[in-house]
Design a protein around this motif. Sequence first.
Motif, short mmCIF file in Angstrom:
data_model
loop_
_atom_site.label_atom_id
_atom_site.label_comp_id
_atom_site.label_asym_id
_atom_site.label_seq_id
_atom_site.Cartn_x
_atom_site.Cartn_y
_atom_site.Cartn_z
N GLY A 35 0.81 -1.20 0.00
CA GLY A 35 0.00 0.00 0.00
C GLY A 35 0.85 1.25 0.00
O GLY A 35 0.55 2.23 -0.70
N ILE A 36 1.92 1.25 0.78
CA ILE A 36 2.82 2.41 0.84
C ILE A 36 3.50 2.64 -0.50
O ILE A 36 3.62 3.78 -0.98
CB ILE A 36 3.87 2.22 1.95
CG1 ILE A 36 3.20 2.21 3.33
CG2 ILE A 36 4.95 3.31 1.88
CD1 ILE A 36 4.15 1.82 4.46
N LEU A 37 3.94 1.54 -1.11
CA LEU A 37 4.74 1.64 -2.33
C LEU A 37 3.90 1.65 -3.61
O LEU A 37 4.40 2.00 -4.68
CB LEU A 37 5.73 0.48 -2.40
CG LEU A 37 6.76 0.43 -1.25
CD1 LEU A 37 7.48 -0.92 -1.25
CD2 LEU A 37 7.76 1.57 -1.39
N GLY A 38 2.65 1.23 -3.50
CA GLY A 38 1.80 1.19 -4.68
C GLY A 38 2.27 0.18 -5.70
O GLY A 38 2.37 0.49 -6.90
N CYS A 39 2.56 -1.03 -5.23
CA CYS A 39 3.09 -2.05 -6.15
C CYS A 39 2.40 -3.38 -5.90
O CYS A 39 1.70 -3.57 -4.92
CB CYS A 39 4.60 -2.19 -5.98
SG CYS A 39 5.10 -2.91 -4.38
N SER A 40 2.67 -4.33 -6.78
CA SER A 40 2.10 -5.67 -6.66
C SER A 40 2.94 -6.52 -5.72
O SER A 40 4.09 -6.17 -5.39
CB SER A 40 2.06 -6.34 -8.03
OG SER A 40 3.38 -6.58 -8.50
N ARG A 41 2.38 -7.65 -5.32
CA ARG A 41 3.13 -8.59 -4.48
C ARG A 41 4.37 -9.08 -5.20
O ARG A 41 5.44 -9.20 -4.61
CB ARG A 41 2.23 -9.78 -4.12
CG ARG A 41 2.98 -10.89 -3.39
CD ARG A 41 2.07 -12.07 -3.11
NE ARG A 41 1.02 -11.73 -2.17
CZ ARG A 41 0.07 -12.58 -1.78
NH1 ARG A 41 0.05 -13.81 -2.29
NH2 ARG A 41 -0.86 -12.21 -0.92
N GLU A 42 4.24 -9.38 -6.51
CA GLU A 42 5.37 -9.91 -7.28
C GLU A 42 6.51 -8.89 -7.32
O GLU A 42 7.69 -9.25 -7.17
CB GLU A 42 4.93 -10.27 -8.69
CG GLU A 42 4.00 -11.46 -8.79
CD GLU A 42 2.59 -11.18 -8.27
OE1 GLU A 42 2.21 -9.98 -8.21
OE2 GLU A 42 1.89 -12.14 -7.92
N THR A 43 6.17 -7.62 -7.53
CA THR A 43 7.20 -6.58 -7.58
C THR A 43 7.89 -6.44 -6.23
O THR A 43 9.12 -6.33 -6.15
CB THR A 43 6.59 -5.23 -8.00
OG1 THR A 43 6.05 -5.36 -9.32
CG2 THR A 43 7.65 -4.13 -8.00
N LEU A 44 7.11 -6.45 -5.16
CA LEU A 44 7.70 -6.32 -3.83
C LEU A 44 8.63 -7.48 -3.54
O LEU A 44 9.74 -7.29 -3.02
CB LEU A 44 6.60 -6.24 -2.78
CG LEU A 44 7.09 -6.14 -1.32
CD1 LEU A 44 7.96 -4.88 -1.12
CD2 LEU A 44 5.89 -6.11 -0.35
N ARG A 45 8.23 -8.68 -3.90
CA ARG A 45 9.07 -9.85 -3.61
C ARG A 45 10.33 -9.86 -4.47
O ARG A 45 11.38 -10.35 -4.04
CB ARG A 45 8.26 -11.12 -3.78
CG ARG A 45 7.19 -11.23 -2.69
CD ARG A 45 6.49 -12.56 -2.65
NE ARG A 45 5.61 -12.63 -1.49
CZ ARG A 45 4.81 -13.65 -1.21
NH1 ARG A 45 4.80 -14.71 -2.02
NH2 ARG A 45 4.05 -13.64 -0.14
N THR A 46 10.24 -9.32 -5.67
CA THR A 46 11.45 -9.16 -6.49
C THR A 46 12.43 -8.21 -5.81
O THR A 46 13.64 -8.45 -5.77
CB THR A 46 11.09 -8.62 -7.89
OG1 THR A 46 10.23 -9.56 -8.55
CG2 THR A 46 12.33 -8.40 -8.73
N CYS A 47 11.89 -7.13 -5.25
CA CYS A 47 12.72 -6.18 -4.52
C CYS A 47 13.31 -6.81 -3.27
O CYS A 47 14.49 -6.60 -2.94
CB CYS A 47 11.91 -4.94 -4.14
SG CYS A 47 11.37 -3.95 -5.55
N TYR A 48 12.51 -7.59 -2.57
CA TYR A 48 13.00 -8.30 -1.39
C TYR A 48 14.19 -9.19 -1.75
O TYR A 48 15.19 -9.26 -1.02
CB TYR A 48 11.89 -9.17 -0.81
CG TYR A 48 11.00 -8.50 0.23
CD1 TYR A 48 11.22 -7.20 0.64
CD2 TYR A 48 9.94 -9.20 0.80
CE1 TYR A 48 10.41 -6.60 1.60
CE2 TYR A 48 9.12 -8.62 1.76
CZ TYR A 48 9.36 -7.32 2.15
OH TYR A 48 8.56 -6.73 3.11
N ALA A 49 14.06 -9.91 -2.87
CA ALA A 49 15.13 -10.82 -3.27
C ALA A 49 16.43 -10.06 -3.52
O ALA A 49 17.52 -10.50 -3.13
CB ALA A 49 14.72 -11.59 -4.52
N THR A 50 16.32 -8.90 -4.14
CA THR A 50 17.51 -8.07 -4.38
C THR A 50 18.14 -7.63 -3.07
O THR A 50 19.36 -7.74 -2.88
CB THR A 50 17.13 -6.83 -5.21
OG1 THR A 50 16.64 -7.25 -6.48
CG2 THR A 50 18.34 -5.92 -5.41
N LEU A 51 17.32 -7.13 -2.15
CA LEU A 51 17.85 -6.66 -0.87
C LEU A 51 18.40 -7.80 -0.03
O LEU A 51 19.40 -7.63 0.69
CB LEU A 51 16.74 -5.93 -0.10
CG LEU A 51 16.25 -4.63 -0.73
CD1 LEU A 51 15.10 -4.04 0.08
CD2 LEU A 51 17.38 -3.61 -0.84
#
Length: 228
Positions: A35-51
């Motif tokens: 909700g804060i980032l305005g993104c999908s679950r898939e996008t957030l998890r892709t970012c998580y994987a990078t971090l």
Amino acid sequence: MGRRVHEVLADLRQVIKQLAPVSGDRLPPERELRGILGCSRETLRTCYATLENEGKIWRHVGQGTFRGRRPVHMPVRDTLLVEGATPPDLMYARIILEPQVAAEAAMKADASDIVHLRKKVAEGRAASDRAACELADDAFHRAIAETTRNPVLIGFLTYLSGTRRRVAWQRQWDRTYREIAADEFQTIHSDQHDLVVDAISAADTIAAASAMKEHLETIQAAMRKGRG
């Protein structure tokens, strides 16, 4: 249209600094972050994987996502251990453990076990290509574990064999196989398999362990050469 990953990742880095400022702080739940980032679950998890690859966050199933690197005392799931294993890791573990499995098999084997093991050796000799050789080799080593009649040892050898299906292992094994002619590979390895079975058939625990260790060290040496 959804936000691009690199945009979300940049914003997520800032959100983490604000909402989880100290290493070990728990990040907000995924739904809140989306909700804060305005993104999908898939996008957030892709970012998580990078971090996570950068060591900026770590995750614990059922407990959440935390800032910083995973504490050394935290358990790692066995699937992650397999994914993180390198071919040298696998060979080192096998050299430590499989000779003792062979020794135990020498204590437990009966006549039907020896017939079964001889059959596995024959299948290795008859293998027509690299893939068939590897399947036959895996079946031989699992058959030795099964001869111990110990479900823990059987499970452990099955667990180790899972690592051999990973891309890193296959890539290294391809290089190794190119260094050794197929007939030479099958002859050497099958002869060594026969020696292991000979020792098991004689109920000679010391010889079984020694033959298995020599066999695995031969593979290890070939793989080192293949990396050269």
